[in-house]
Design a protein around this motif. Structure first.
Motif, PDB file in Angstrom:
ATOM      1  N   ARG A  94       9.692  -5.392  10.815  1.00  0.00           N
ATOM      2  CA  ARG A  94      10.930  -4.843  10.261  1.00  0.00           C
ATOM      3  C   ARG A  94      12.077  -5.124  11.234  1.00  0.00           C
ATOM      4  O   ARG A  94      11.944  -4.933  12.444  1.00  0.00           O
ATOM      5  CB  ARG A  94      10.775  -3.345  10.044  1.00  0.00           C
ATOM      6  CG  ARG A  94      12.026  -2.642   9.506  1.00  0.00           C
ATOM      7  CD  ARG A  94      11.631  -1.227   9.111  1.00  0.00           C
ATOM      8  NE  ARG A  94      12.736  -0.313   8.966  1.00  0.00           N
ATOM      9  CZ  ARG A  94      13.406  -0.120   7.822  1.00  0.00           C
ATOM     10  NH1 ARG A  94      13.082  -0.804   6.758  1.00  0.00           N
ATOM     11  NH2 ARG A  94      14.384   0.759   7.765  1.00  0.00           N
ATOM     12  N   ARG A 114      11.960  -7.429   6.094  1.00  0.00           N
ATOM     13  CA  ARG A 114      10.553  -7.451   6.514  1.00  0.00           C
ATOM     14  C   ARG A 114       9.947  -6.058   6.640  1.00  0.00           C
ATOM     15  O   ARG A 114      10.645  -5.065   6.529  1.00  0.00           O
ATOM     16  CB  ARG A 114      10.372  -8.230   7.812  1.00  0.00           C
ATOM     17  CG  ARG A 114      10.780  -9.668   7.656  1.00  0.00           C
ATOM     18  CD  ARG A 114      10.620 -10.412   8.956  1.00  0.00           C
ATOM     19  NE  ARG A 114      11.170 -11.742   8.801  1.00  0.00           N
ATOM     20  CZ  ARG A 114      10.435 -12.784   8.475  1.00  0.00           C
ATOM     21  NH1 ARG A 114       9.148 -12.668   8.280  1.00  0.00           N
ATOM     22  NH2 ARG A 114      10.997 -13.962   8.333  1.00  0.00           N
ATOM     23  N   ARG A 115       8.634  -6.054   6.868  1.00  0.00           N
ATOM     24  CA  ARG A 115       7.921  -4.782   6.879  1.00  0.00           C
ATOM     25  C   ARG A 115       7.128  -4.614   8.162  1.00  0.00           C
ATOM     26  O   ARG A 115       6.896  -5.553   8.897  1.00  0.00           O
ATOM     27  CB  ARG A 115       6.954  -4.727   5.684  1.00  0.00           C
ATOM     28  CG  ARG A 115       7.612  -4.979   4.369  1.00  0.00           C
ATOM     29  CD  ARG A 115       6.600  -5.031   3.235  1.00  0.00           C
ATOM     30  NE  ARG A 115       5.866  -3.800   3.113  1.00  0.00           N
ATOM     31  CZ  ARG A 115       4.566  -3.677   3.310  1.00  0.00           C
ATOM     32  NH1 ARG A 115       3.862  -4.717   3.629  1.00  0.00           N
ATOM     33  NH2 ARG A 115       3.964  -2.526   3.169  1.00  0.00           N
ATOM     34  N   GLY A 116       6.698  -3.374   8.375  1.00  0.00           N
ATOM     35  CA  GLY A 116       5.833  -3.078   9.507  1.00  0.00           C
ATOM     36  C   GLY A 116       6.487  -3.409  10.832  1.00  0.00           C
ATOM     37  O   GLY A 116       7.691  -3.208  11.023  1.00  0.00           O
ATOM     38  N   LEU A 117       5.698  -3.962  11.729  1.00  0.00           N
ATOM     39  CA  LEU A 117       6.199  -4.306  13.046  1.00  0.00           C
ATOM     40  C   LEU A 117       7.312  -5.359  12.974  1.00  0.00           C
ATOM     41  O   LEU A 117       8.139  -5.468  13.867  1.00  0.00           O
ATOM     42  CB  LEU A 117       5.021  -4.849  13.880  1.00  0.00           C
ATOM     43  CG  LEU A 117       5.075  -4.644  15.379  1.00  0.00           C
ATOM     44  CD1 LEU A 117       5.313  -3.193  15.735  1.00  0.00           C
ATOM     45  CD2 LEU A 117       3.790  -5.145  16.010  1.00  0.00           C
ATOM     46  N   PHE A 122       0.827  -1.200   0.000  1.00  0.00           N
ATOM     47  CA  PHE A 122       0.000   0.000   0.000  1.00  0.00           C
ATOM     48  C   PHE A 122       0.865   1.256   0.000  1.00  0.00           C
ATOM     49  O   PHE A 122       0.590   2.221  -0.700  1.00  0.00           O
ATOM     50  CB  PHE A 122      -0.902  -0.037   1.232  1.00  0.00           C
ATOM     51  CG  PHE A 122      -1.811   1.137   1.397  1.00  0.00           C
ATOM     52  CD1 PHE A 122      -2.831   1.367   0.485  1.00  0.00           C
ATOM     53  CD2 PHE A 122      -1.677   2.003   2.471  1.00  0.00           C
ATOM     54  CE1 PHE A 122      -3.691   2.438   0.649  1.00  0.00           C
ATOM     55  CE2 PHE A 122      -2.535   3.075   2.632  1.00  0.00           C
ATOM     56  CZ  PHE A 122      -3.541   3.289   1.718  1.00  0.00           C
ATOM     57  N   VAL A 123       1.936   1.219   0.773  1.00  0.00           N
ATOM     58  CA  VAL A 123       2.763   2.411   0.936  1.00  0.00           C
ATOM     59  C   VAL A 123       3.446   2.815  -0.382  1.00  0.00           C
ATOM     60  O   VAL A 123       3.875   3.945  -0.549  1.00  0.00           O
ATOM     61  CB  VAL A 123       3.806   2.222   2.067  1.00  0.00           C
ATOM     62  CG1 VAL A 123       4.915   1.295   1.642  1.00  0.00           C
ATOM     63  CG2 VAL A 123       4.373   3.555   2.532  1.00  0.00           C
ATOM     64  N   GLN A 145      -2.082  -0.173   9.772  1.00  0.00           N
ATOM     65  CA  GLN A 145      -1.037  -0.738  10.633  1.00  0.00           C
ATOM     66  C   GLN A 145      -0.373  -1.917   9.914  1.00  0.00           C
ATOM     67  O   GLN A 145       0.835  -2.068   9.914  1.00  0.00           O
ATOM     68  CB  GLN A 145      -1.658  -1.193  11.960  1.00  0.00           C
ATOM     69  CG  GLN A 145      -0.646  -1.531  13.044  1.00  0.00           C
ATOM     70  CD  GLN A 145      -0.284  -3.005  13.074  1.00  0.00           C
ATOM     71  OE1 GLN A 145      -1.095  -3.846  12.735  1.00  0.00           O
ATOM     72  NE2 GLN A 145       0.939  -3.310  13.440  1.00  0.00           N
ATOM     73  N   HIS A 146      -1.213  -2.723   9.266  1.00  0.00           N
ATOM     74  CA  HIS A 146      -0.692  -3.870   8.532  1.00  0.00           C
ATOM     75  C   HIS A 146       0.172  -3.419   7.357  1.00  0.00           C
ATOM     76  O   HIS A 146       1.140  -4.072   6.981  1.00  0.00           O
ATOM     77  CB  HIS A 146      -1.863  -4.709   8.041  1.00  0.00           C
ATOM     78  CG  HIS A 146      -1.465  -5.910   7.258  1.00  0.00           C
ATOM     79  ND1 HIS A 146      -0.916  -7.019   7.848  1.00  0.00           N
ATOM     80  CD2 HIS A 146      -1.500  -6.170   5.935  1.00  0.00           C
ATOM     81  CE1 HIS A 146      -0.642  -7.912   6.923  1.00  0.00           C
ATOM     82  NE2 HIS A 146      -0.981  -7.430   5.758  1.00  0.00           N
ATOM     83  N   GLU A 147      -0.214  -2.284   6.758  1.00  0.00           N
ATOM     84  CA  GLU A 147       0.500  -1.803   5.572  1.00  0.00           C
ATOM     85  C   GLU A 147       1.659  -0.871   5.917  1.00  0.00           C
ATOM     86  O   GLU A 147       2.362  -0.400   5.022  1.00  0.00           O
ATOM     87  CB  GLU A 147      -0.473  -1.110   4.613  1.00  0.00           C
ATOM     88  CG  GLU A 147      -1.443  -2.068   3.918  1.00  0.00           C
ATOM     89  CD  GLU A 147      -0.737  -3.044   2.980  1.00  0.00           C
ATOM     90  OE1 GLU A 147       0.432  -2.808   2.641  1.00  0.00           O
ATOM     91  OE2 GLU A 147      -1.370  -4.044   2.589  1.00  0.00           O
ATOM     92  N   SER A 148       1.831  -0.552   7.187  1.00  0.00           N
ATOM     93  CA  SER A 148       2.951   0.301   7.574  1.00  0.00           C
ATOM     94  C   SER A 148       4.253  -0.381   7.156  1.00  0.00           C
ATOM     95  O   SER A 148       4.418  -1.586   7.339  1.00  0.00           O
ATOM     96  CB  SER A 148       2.934   0.499   9.097  1.00  0.00           C
ATOM     97  OG  SER A 148       4.189   1.021   9.514  1.00  0.00           O
ATOM     98  N   CYS A 149       5.164   0.410   6.604  1.00  0.00           N
ATOM     99  CA  CYS A 149       6.407  -0.204   6.147  1.00  0.00           C
ATOM    100  C   CYS A 149       7.324  -0.480   7.326  1.00  0.00           C
ATOM    101  O   CYS A 149       8.261  -1.250   7.240  1.00  0.00           O
ATOM    102  CB  CYS A 149       7.105   0.682   5.120  1.00  0.00           C
ATOM    103  SG  CYS A 149       7.885   2.125   5.831  1.00  0.00           S
TER     104      CYS A 149
END
Lengths: 638, 213
Positions: free
Chosen positions: B180, B175-178, A306-307, A475-479
């Motif tokens: 990472r 990895r991504r998000g939390l 998404f980002v 939140q799920h799409e946060s990088c």
């Protein structure tokens, strides 16, 4: 009359070829099937095959062509029949039975089956057209005008409808500066959501000393429930290509890309076909329309983050790096793809460009508001009666959009809120319905135009859960790159989750608000910068609902599983029926000694099956919130 | 080189034009909290979100690691808005950081402790719940140093040292998000990676995630 320029002469030849090729289409009945992804999902391919089969069986001479999407999702699959001697008529919810009727009664026997018709596409004495419906009154189709009425896989359909005429005129008679001036005069604002003036953006690239420049179309449409860009690319790809070509001429770019998310395979396919056909016709590549303008386009399929719709992350992902956003400045206009000046605009922004150059900036400004001229395209979804794609002038109110264009709420339910702008947007209440929609007014109300997703919510939607739903998405799409977005959205989500389980405190609400404001102010990119909007707007407009969850352990919309209990009203329940017992997947519903049904709360998983299974004549299954109401009820029931 | 005159917290300073504000402040003994900033980076990652300051003429606090100094710039390192953002970012970082400083090899030399001291913050997640995530076991496979992911703040100092300074490429972000994290390629043990045990990453780590054995 002035003499035609070389490119206009070249164009005229293409136009004549296209018209000559399409002329015979008018001799025979023509059946259009809407086969954008939305139509296909509803069964358009089956309808297409049914038509072909039935025509062959009955020996009827007619052509079956595929078009894109007209935007009337609620009536898919759609078919349009244009039979010589009759107005073109559109039929909705077409199935194989209707196909047989239409071939038999209409194509063989001249009865257009008005009882099944949705709308006529040409004015006539028998059946209403779009403009006779409220939706048609409020809608003003500019970029969607041809969507659903041309074959997106045949460039000649586009050319025959004035396609590429603007490009020919621009190349033959206008300087890049004149093009820039026209776009600036039109005050075309970027349709990706932020509303930044396209002309200013283009000029920032045009004035750079670096000569290698890029034009990129952002088709990484990722908002849940938004499908405007996909629909345009699947229905009228050449409109976007022409817009990009004109932009490339204005900023002297040599190369461009369409960044299309991989989740849109049909859009990618149709754009690829469009690129090939444009190259064959000399409209793309070197020496376009015989002149000295060279520009070529390629497709970059986004891998699904998404980002990556964020400009700097998009560029990083195109360069083969992690799709992470960067601090700006530098902006893309100075250092974009491969460090070169780059124009990045949304699909819709490019789609307006050929029309503005065809008809002029003044024409464009006749529609919409002074600050936000033109139209806005919305993908309406949720609890609205007629979901679909709608194009309305900027300044149309939310009330007109939802209650006239969308025909109000489905199932006669009460309107509660509208989530506009996707997960980056906000939830606006009834009181905001008379807000004229444009870039600036929405921002003031706490929402954003975003890319145009509109989700209508009714009385059965819990606003805390809605906030939780949208935040869960972001939140799920946060990088994960910056602290506020990576950890802030997670903490917010945890607080919201606790509230929906009845475990929240009023102090949590304060923390939530503070954190939401800080994430908004402190995040690195706009994903984090807008992620708190659903939370902040629901806190602002639906604070009582949050309090009910916390103080009363009650979900007023009866939606949060932890705060509701299912109960069977003994006075309404029938001994003769055991639909609910059979529907329960965990054997929580049982038959009491007296033959009435009851629910074992220990076993109940709150799947809602029994409530759905209970016949309407009884309506005995109810949801109670807070669950403590059960004791009261059960005391009385026994 | 062109010098510009600017004011930080009322102090008049001279600094080379174009230099990022954070470094100008630090060189003049004006502390601004920071974890991810690397002076040589052309494009700062600006990911820790701690180095906020307020600049006259700007509505919102801005990160000083990304801001080139200008003539007559008026900067405040402590305002209610700045303190609020720094506190929240700090508490967020601590909510995902294993906090038993007493047993941490970086105790007393930790950048997080310095921030807490300078800004009067507690070494606690404050308003937030500790996430208490499970992390992979500490990697001591090289025998020379250890990598404890539960203390990593994802500042990227080690990745910069590895990829840009010694150009080894043993570690990177994945990895991504939390999820990472800093890891080796495919997540193998450091001993099985191209790591040369140069220990530059250990030196670069501002917290107790990388420490010599």
């Amino acid at each position: 009359m002035r003499n035609l320029s070389a490119s206009e002469t070249a164009y005229r030849r293409l136009r004549q070829q296209a018209e000559a090729k399409l002329a015979p289409l008018k001799d025979k009945p023509l059946i259009w099937i809407g086969t954008a992804t939305c139509g296909k999902a509803a069964g358009a391919i089956e309808v297409r095959e049914a038509f072909k089969e039935e025509l062959a069986k009955k020996g009827v001479e007619a052509r079956v062509l595929e078009a894109g999407c007209m935007g009337h999702c609620y009536a898919e699959p759609l078919a349009v029949i244009a039979k010589p001697g009759f107005p073109a008529i559109c039929y909705g919810k077409v199935d194989e039975g209707l196909v047989k009727r239409l071939v038999d009664d209409f194509l063989l026997h001249d009865d257009p089956c008005y009882e099944f018709a949705l709308v006529a596409l040409e004015t006539n004495d028998f059946f209403p057209t779009f403009s006779d419906f409220p939706r048609g009154v409020y809608e003003e189709k500019i970029i969607l005008e041809d969507c659903g009425f041309i074959d997106p896989e045949d460039i000649d359909h586009y050319i025959a409808r004035d396609g590429y005429v603007a490009l020919a005129e621009v190349l033959g008679t206008k300087t890049p500066q004149q093009v820039l001036a026209e776009i600036k005069a039109a005050n075309l604002r970027g349709r990706g959501g932020a509303g930044f003036p396209a002309g200013v953006k283009w000029e920032a690239v045009a004035v750079q000393t670096e000569k290698t420049r890029y034009v990129i179309c952002n088709a990484d449409e990722g908002d849940p429930g938004a499908f405007m860009d996909r629909s345009i690319l699947e229905s009228n790809p050449h409109l976007v290509l022409e817009g990009m070509l004109i932009c490339a001429y204005a900023v002297a770019a040599q190369r461009g890309y369409l960044y299309i998310r991989s989740e849109y395979p049909q859009a990618i396919r149709r754009v690829r076909t469009a690129l090939e056909q444009a190259r064959q016709r000399g409209l793309l590549g070197s020496s376009i329309l015989g002149g000295n303008f060279n520009f070529d386009l390629g497709i970059f399929a986004g891998a699904g983050a998404f980002v990556c719709g964020e400009g700097t992350a998009l560029v990083n992902s195109m360069e083969g790096k992690l799709g992470l956003p960067e601090h700006r400045p530098p902006r893309l206009s100075t250092a974009g793809l491969r460090g070169k000046p780059t124009v990045l605009n949304n699909v819709k922004t490019f789609a307006y460009v050929p029309l503005i150059l065809r008809r002029g900036a003044d024409w464009f400004k006749q529609t919409g508001t002074p600050g936000s001229p033109g139209t806005a395209v919305f993908a309406m979804a949720g609890k609205v009666a007629n979901p679909g794609l709608a194009e309305v002038p900027m300044g149309t109110t939310l009330r007109q959009l939802i209650f006239e264009v969308g025909q109000g709420l489905a199932g006669g339910k009460q309107f509660k809120a509208v989530q506009i702008g996707g997960p980056s947007g906000g939830c606006l209440p009834e009181a905001a319905l008379d807000l004229p929609i444009d870039f600036d007014s929405l921002q003031e109300a706490g929402a954003i135009m975003g890319s145009g997703g509109v989700v209508v919510l009714d009385e059965d939607d819990c606003m805390v859960r809605i906030a939780h739903y949208f935040l869960k998405f972001t939140q799920h799409e946060s990088c994960g790159k910056c602290t506020f977005c990576r950890l802030g959205t997670k903490q917010m989500l945890d607080i919201l989750g606790a509230i929906t389980r009845g475990e929240g405190t009023l102090a949590d609400l304060e923390t939530l608000r503070e954190l939401a404001e800080d994430v908004k102010a402190g995040s690195l990119c706009n994903l984090g910068g807008t992620a708190p909007n659903p939370v902040l707007t629901t806190l602002k407009y639906f604070y009582d609902e949050y309090r009910a969850h916390i103080e009363g352990k009650c979900c007023p919309a009866l939606m949060c599983p932890d705060l509701i209990a299912y109960y069977i009203e003994p006075l309404k329940c029938s001994k003769l029926c055991s639909a609910c017992v059979g529907s329960c997947p965990v054997e929580a519903v049982y038959t009491r000694e007296d033959g009435l049904k009851a629910i074992d709360q220990e076993k109940c998983v709150k799947c809602d099956n029994c409530l759905k299974a209970c016949p309407v004549e009884y309506n005995a299954v109810v949801k109670l919130s807070p669950p403590s109401l059960l004791q009261e009820k059960e005391g009385r029931g026994r | 080189m062109n010098k510009v005159k600017l004011f930080i917290d009322g102090r008049e300073l001279l600094a080379p034009a174009g230099e990022k504000l954070l470094w100008v402040a630090l060189e003049n003994d004006i502390y601004i909290p920071h974890l991810c900033a690397i002076r040589e980076e052309q494009r700062p990652s600006a990911c820790c979100r701690l180095c906020f300051v307020e600049v006259e003429g700007r509505k919102r606090p801005v990160t000083s690691c990304t801001l080139p100094v200008r003539e007559k710039m008026m900067v405040k390192t402590r305002t209610p808005a700045v303190d609020r953002l720094v506190r929240t970012a700090f508490e967020l970082l601590l909510s995902d950081h294993r906090l038993n400083c007493g047993k941490c090899p970086k105790n007393r030399a930790c950048a997080l402790q310095r921030i807490a001291r300078e800004r009067g913050l507690k070494l606690k997640p404050g308003r937030f719940k500790a996430l208490g995530r499970e992390f992979p076991p500490i990697d001591e496979s090289t025998g020379a140093f250890a990598f404890d992911r539960s203390r990593c703040v994802l500042c990227g100092q080690c990745v910069h040292a590895d990829q840009q300074v010694v150009k080894v490429g043993a570690i990177g972000f994945s990895r991504r998000g939390l999820d990472r994290c800093v890891s080796t390629f495919t997540g193998v043990k450091l001993a099985d990676s191209p790591c040369t045990r140069c220990l530059l990453c250990v030196e670069a780590c501002p917290v107790g995630a990388l420490y010599p054995l």
